[in-house]
Write an enzyme that holds these catalytic residues in place. Sequence first.
Site, PDB file in Angstrom:
ATOM      1  N   TRP A 479      56.851  -8.413   5.956  1.00  0.00           N
ATOM      2  CA  TRP A 479      57.118  -7.330   6.663  1.00  0.00           C
ATOM      3  C   TRP A 479      56.216  -6.373   7.442  1.00  0.00           C
ATOM      4  O   TRP A 479      56.273  -5.132   7.389  1.00  0.00           O
ATOM      5  CB  TRP A 479      58.066  -6.500   5.613  1.00  0.00           C
ATOM      6  CG  TRP A 479      58.728  -7.037   4.707  1.00  0.00           C
ATOM      7  CD1 TRP A 479      60.273  -7.618   5.118  1.00  0.00           C
ATOM      8  CD2 TRP A 479      58.878  -7.255   3.535  1.00  0.00           C
ATOM      9  NE1 TRP A 479      60.710  -8.101   4.117  1.00  0.00           N
ATOM     10  CE2 TRP A 479      59.805  -7.780   2.910  1.00  0.00           C
ATOM     11  CE3 TRP A 479      57.616  -7.077   2.377  1.00  0.00           C
ATOM     12  CZ2 TRP A 479      60.160  -8.387   1.708  1.00  0.00           C
ATOM     13  CZ3 TRP A 479      58.020  -7.452   0.943  1.00  0.00           C
ATOM     14  CH2 TRP A 479      59.114  -7.985   0.893  1.00  0.00           C
ATOM     15  N   HIS A 480      55.079  -6.996   7.951  1.00  0.00           N
ATOM     16  CA  HIS A 480      53.993  -6.285   8.538  1.00  0.00           C
ATOM     17  C   HIS A 480      54.027  -6.571   9.917  1.00  0.00           C
ATOM     18  O   HIS A 480      53.144  -7.034  10.615  1.00  0.00           O
ATOM     19  CB  HIS A 480      52.417  -6.802   7.894  1.00  0.00           C
ATOM     20  CG  HIS A 480      52.448  -6.707   6.628  1.00  0.00           C
ATOM     21  ND1 HIS A 480      51.341  -7.237   5.873  1.00  0.00           N
ATOM     22  CD2 HIS A 480      52.983  -5.763   5.755  1.00  0.00           C
ATOM     23  CE1 HIS A 480      51.355  -6.743   4.774  1.00  0.00           C
ATOM     24  NE2 HIS A 480      52.294  -5.988   4.320  1.00  0.00           N
ATOM     25  N   TYR A 481      55.191  -6.044  10.504  1.00  0.00           N
ATOM     26  CA  TYR A 481      55.431  -6.120  11.880  1.00  0.00           C
ATOM     27  C   TYR A 481      54.561  -5.392  12.807  1.00  0.00           C
ATOM     28  O   TYR A 481      54.277  -4.073  12.145  1.00  0.00           O
ATOM     29  CB  TYR A 481      57.056  -5.842  12.197  1.00  0.00           C
ATOM     30  CG  TYR A 481      58.037  -6.403  11.152  1.00  0.00           C
ATOM     31  CD1 TYR A 481      57.986  -7.611  11.170  1.00  0.00           C
ATOM     32  CD2 TYR A 481      58.847  -5.485  10.576  1.00  0.00           C
ATOM     33  CE1 TYR A 481      59.054  -8.322  10.212  1.00  0.00           C
ATOM     34  CE2 TYR A 481      59.601  -5.749   9.518  1.00  0.00           C
ATOM     35  CZ  TYR A 481      59.732  -7.317   9.498  1.00  0.00           C
ATOM     36  OH  TYR A 481      60.805  -7.730   8.495  1.00  0.00           O
TER      37      TYR A 481
END
Length: 548
Positions: A479-481
């Site tokens: 989830w580290h966009y």
Amino acid sequence: MMLIYGSWRLITAAVFTFCFLLDFGATQFAPNYTFMHEATEAPRVSFFDYIVIGGGTAGIPIATTLSANYSVLLLERGGSPYDDANVTNVMNFGRYFFDTSPDSPSVEFIVEGVVNALPRVLGGGTSTNAGFYSRGEEQFNTEAKLTDADLIEDSYQWVENSIVYDLPLDNWQSALKAGLLEAGVTPDNGNTFDHLIGTKEGGSIFDQNGTRHTAADLLQHANPDGLSLFLHANVHKVLFRHKVSSKPKAYGVVFEDRLGKKHVAYLKGRKQDEIILSAGALGSPQLLMLSGIGPKDQLDALNIRVVLEQPFVGQDMADNPLNSLFIPSPIGVSPSIIQVVGITPFGSYIEEAGGFNFIFANLSDYQGFTYEKGGFIFEKVNGPLSKGELKIVTRNPSDLPSLTFNYFSEPEDLAKCVSGLDTILKAVDSEAFSNYKFANMTDQDILDLNMKLPYNLIPHGNTSISLEQHCKDTVRTIWHYHGGCLIGKVVDDDYKVIGVDSLRVIDGSILLNSPGTNPQASLLMLGRYMGVTILGQRLAGEKPYADW
């Protein structure tokens, strides 16, 4: 907990987010934020010095800081984190992925067979993540054009004094830490927030009682007379004045409340009034395009009036690939989330989460082992070099954009994953970790077992034929966009949108690389840093930032 093979929702909620599925009671006591209201209570027309779009990791510290001297409107499309025990209590971690209601703090979507999730809640990712707190590397400060070392340190400490905690390690975590050191992830850097090559313990936004402290807790420092915060406020677009002789100038926003009523908020009109986009790596480029700033072909296709043709909006989108190995244990493992990290010199970050009582469908007696206890060890590729793009598909801001991340399209990313998995296996085979591994279980057994777990929706075989293929077959997200509004392409060094006036973007979308092992510390710092910087630009000479 039952895992049903092939169920993508359970992939997300169970293996994907290492959910405990235990109900530990009431919601966190909500602070008395007199400035926080539902958007249905917002006036139809209002005026502010600053409008901040997105009450997340960066947006909250920005709005909080600016409210000290100016009127600030903070618009958040989600609800309060304090109303949901699944958000606030560590032992319910991940349960929100089961929530498909309109009020869910998390929205799921699939990219290239990988189940992803987007936070829609005050606090943004700090309300849905695993809580690990570790500062970014020095390279981040350079990339983000942060030049004031004292302000960087003060901004980190401002965050850490409010929401970050040191927690003791349990036996599983201690064993893995020692195993990583045996595997060569050295030196032992002890307990530190700093990003250092080697193995260390970091901080957590969960406290000793298991209560999550999100970015929303930083609102305790806001000036209640200067801040107006509206929840469930869905911003449709930024408004621009456009004269032939000058650049387009942002002057207001249109947002919708839960009842479908439209509201308009305007800047007061002074030269330094600004709108600040902090809607995240997915939300900010989408909203720029919906407002008429982006690739002309996409805007024309949806009949959006072109304010500024900007082909780089939505480009260079990235998601750090994550791979993990479930390690079954012959002894019980206490529940834990991420506190130990191995930072390798080759660009792989190794983390852990333990304490699971799983009943794996079709796997309860695989290869003679019973998998009822154990934990996950994760490997995240830094960077990454692999990039994709974001495209809007409708004019509705509630509709998710089309995304590609092109996981492992760059060979260097794949090589880092292979080295990371190899390091995990060495740590698992170490003497220090031996109590938590079946003695007669081989590396191939572990790899084959994990090939059978429902990590994603990518079709693949049941046997691990190589670490390269294992990386591709079991890839998922952390989830580290980031990306989509890069510095130097979409925004300048002060994060002002190039080609228009009175509009900045301040969030992960401006970054080419995800900072540190986990980006929340850096983005929280960035929000405070830029809030102070903007105040300094406006209040130059009045008083030092330490007094604001």
